[in-house]
Design a protein around this motif. Structure first.
Motif, PDB file in Angstrom:
ATOM      1  N   GLY A   1      37.923  20.097  46.293  1.00 30.62           N
ATOM      2  CA  GLY A   1      39.180  19.469  46.704  1.00 30.62           C
ATOM      3  C   GLY A   1      38.946  18.231  47.541  1.00 30.62           C
ATOM      4  O   GLY A   1      39.633  17.221  47.384  1.00 30.62           O
TER       5      GLY A   1
ATOM      6  N   THR B   1      50.359  14.667  46.489  1.00 32.96           N
ATOM      7  CA  THR B   1      50.531  15.969  45.855  1.00 32.96           C
ATOM      8  C   THR B   1      49.431  16.952  46.233  1.00 32.96           C
ATOM      9  O   THR B   1      49.717  18.113  46.558  1.00 32.96           O
ATOM     10  CB  THR B   1      50.557  15.805  44.317  1.00 32.96           C
ATOM     11  OG1 THR B   1      51.635  14.926  43.971  1.00 32.96           O
ATOM     12  CG2 THR B   1      50.739  17.129  43.621  1.00 32.96           C
ATOM     13  N   VAL B   2      48.180  16.498  46.201  1.00 33.12           N
ATOM     14  CA  VAL B   2      47.073  17.443  46.398  1.00 33.12           C
ATOM     15  C   VAL B   2      46.602  17.568  47.842  1.00 33.12           C
ATOM     16  O   VAL B   2      46.033  18.594  48.218  1.00 33.12           O
ATOM     17  CB  VAL B   2      45.875  17.120  45.487  1.00 33.12           C
ATOM     18  CG1 VAL B   2      46.276  17.152  44.023  1.00 33.12           C
ATOM     19  CG2 VAL B   2      45.205  15.818  45.848  1.00 33.12           C
TER      20      VAL B   2
ATOM     21  N   PRO C   1      48.114  18.048  50.859  1.00 32.22           N
ATOM     22  CA  PRO C   1      48.569  19.120  51.748  1.00 32.22           C
ATOM     23  C   PRO C   1      47.849  20.448  51.495  1.00 32.22           C
ATOM     24  O   PRO C   1      47.392  21.105  52.437  1.00 32.22           O
ATOM     25  CB  PRO C   1      50.070  19.239  51.438  1.00 32.22           C
ATOM     26  CG  PRO C   1      50.442  17.915  50.890  1.00 32.22           C
ATOM     27  CD  PRO C   1      49.238  17.430  50.145  1.00 32.22           C
ATOM     28  N   GLN C   2      47.749  20.832  50.247  1.00 37.09           N
ATOM     29  CA  GLN C   2      47.092  22.106  49.932  1.00 37.09           C
ATOM     30  C   GLN C   2      45.605  22.076  50.260  1.00 37.09           C
ATOM     31  O   GLN C   2      45.086  23.009  50.859  1.00 37.09           O
ATOM     32  CB  GLN C   2      47.278  22.430  48.451  1.00 37.09           C
ATOM     33  CG  GLN C   2      46.647  23.751  48.066  1.00 37.09           C
ATOM     34  CD  GLN C   2      46.829  24.072  46.588  1.00 37.09           C
ATOM     35  OE1 GLN C   2      47.433  23.307  45.859  1.00 37.09           O
ATOM     36  NE2 GLN C   2      46.278  25.190  46.177  1.00 37.09           N
ATOM     37  N   ILE C   3      44.949  20.970  49.911  1.00 36.22           N
ATOM     38  CA  ILE C   3      43.506  20.883  50.153  1.00 36.22           C
ATOM     39  C   ILE C   3      43.205  20.858  51.651  1.00 36.22           C
ATOM     40  O   ILE C   3      42.352  21.590  52.144  1.00 36.22           O
ATOM     41  CB  ILE C   3      42.919  19.633  49.461  1.00 36.22           C
ATOM     42  CG1 ILE C   3      42.967  19.814  47.934  1.00 36.22           C
ATOM     43  CG2 ILE C   3      41.501  19.364  49.925  1.00 36.22           C
ATOM     44  CD1 ILE C   3      42.680  18.565  47.162  1.00 36.22           C
TER      45      ILE C   3
ATOM     46  N   THR D   1      45.071  21.786  54.266  1.00 35.61           N
ATOM     47  CA  THR D   1      45.466  22.966  55.050  1.00 35.61           C
ATOM     48  C   THR D   1      44.632  24.189  54.716  1.00 35.61           C
ATOM     49  O   THR D   1      44.657  25.174  55.448  1.00 35.61           O
ATOM     50  CB  THR D   1      46.956  23.299  54.836  1.00 35.61           C
ATOM     51  OG1 THR D   1      47.204  23.531  53.453  1.00 35.61           O
ATOM     52  CG2 THR D   1      47.853  22.206  55.386  1.00 35.61           C
ATOM     53  N   SER D   2      43.860  24.134  53.614  1.00 33.63           N
ATOM     54  CA  SER D   2      43.031  25.289  53.242  1.00 33.63           C
ATOM     55  C   SER D   2      41.629  25.217  53.865  1.00 33.63           C
ATOM     56  O   SER D   2      40.831  26.109  53.652  1.00 33.63           O
ATOM     57  CB  SER D   2      42.916  25.401  51.723  1.00 33.63           C
ATOM     58  OG  SER D   2      42.177  24.310  51.208  1.00 33.63           O
TER      59      SER D   2
END
Length: 164
Positions: free
Chosen positions: A95, A155-156, A158-160, A162-163
Motif C-alpha cells: 500500500g 481514494t486509497v 485513508p485505508q492505507i 490508517t492501517s
C-alpha cells in the motif's frame, strides 16, 4: 536554441518519462485492476504525446524521434535500491509503495502540465498555430492524468495510512 525548442525538448522528455512510469506502475500493481488498466491506458496517451511532440519539433530543427534523454542508469539505480531494501528487511508495505508510485506519477503529470501551459502561452504570443493546436490537443489528456492520480491518492490513502 529557442524558447520553443527548450520547452519542446523538456516536454518530450517529460512525456517519455511519464509513459515509462505509468507502464512500471501498471506492472508493479497488476493485482490492482483499476490501477493496472488505467495506468496502461494513460501510458499510451503519453506515448502519443511524445510522438506528436517529436513530429512538431522537426519544424524547429529538433530531432526527438526515438530518443530519450533519460539519465543513464536511472532504472538500474532504482532496482538496486529496491533489492537493497529487501535484503535489509525494510521493504515497505504494498500500500505504501502504491502511494509512493501515485505521488511520483502526480508530480510528473504536474510538471508536464506546466510545460504544456508554457508551450501554449508561447504559441499564443508567437502566433504559432501549430504549437497551439498541439498543446490544445494534448494538454487536456495530461490534466486527466493529473486528476486520476489525485483521485486515486484520495481514494486509497485513508485505508492505507490508517492501517499502519
Amino acid at each position: 536554441m529557442t524558447a520553443a525548442t527548450l520547452v519542446l525538448r523538456a516536454l518530450h522528455h517529460g512525456e517519455r518519462h511519464m509513459e515509462r512510469q505509468l507502464a512500471a506502475v501498471a506492472e508493479h500493481h497488476r493485482a490492482e485492476h483499476e490501477i493496472h488498466h488505467v495506468a496502461t491506458d494513460l501510458a499510451r496517451w503519453s506515448d502519443e504525446h511524445a510522438e506528436r511532440i517529436a513530429e512538431a519539433s522537426r519544424a524547429y530543427g529538433l530531432d526527438l524521434r526515438g530518443g530519450t534523454d533519460d539519465r543513464p542508469g536511472e532504472g538500474l539505480l532504482a532496482a538496486v535500491r529496491e533489492k537493497a531494501a529487501e535484503a535489509l528487511g525494510h521493504r515497505p508495505e504494498p500500500g505504501l509503495l502504491l502511494l509512493r508510485d501515485l505521488r511520483t506519477l502526480h508530480l510528473a503529470a504536474t510538471e508536464n502540465s506546466l510545460y504544456w501551459e508554457m508551450l501554449a502561452q508561447y504559441a499564443q504570443a508567437a502566433a504559432d498555430d501549430r504549437l497551439l493546436a498541439l498543446s490544445s490537443a494534448c494538454h487536456p489528456q495530461t490534466l486527466r492524468q493529473l486528476r486520476w492520480t489525485n483521485t486515486m491518492i484520495k481514494t486509497v490513502s485513508p485505508q492505507i495510512l490508517t492501517s499502519l
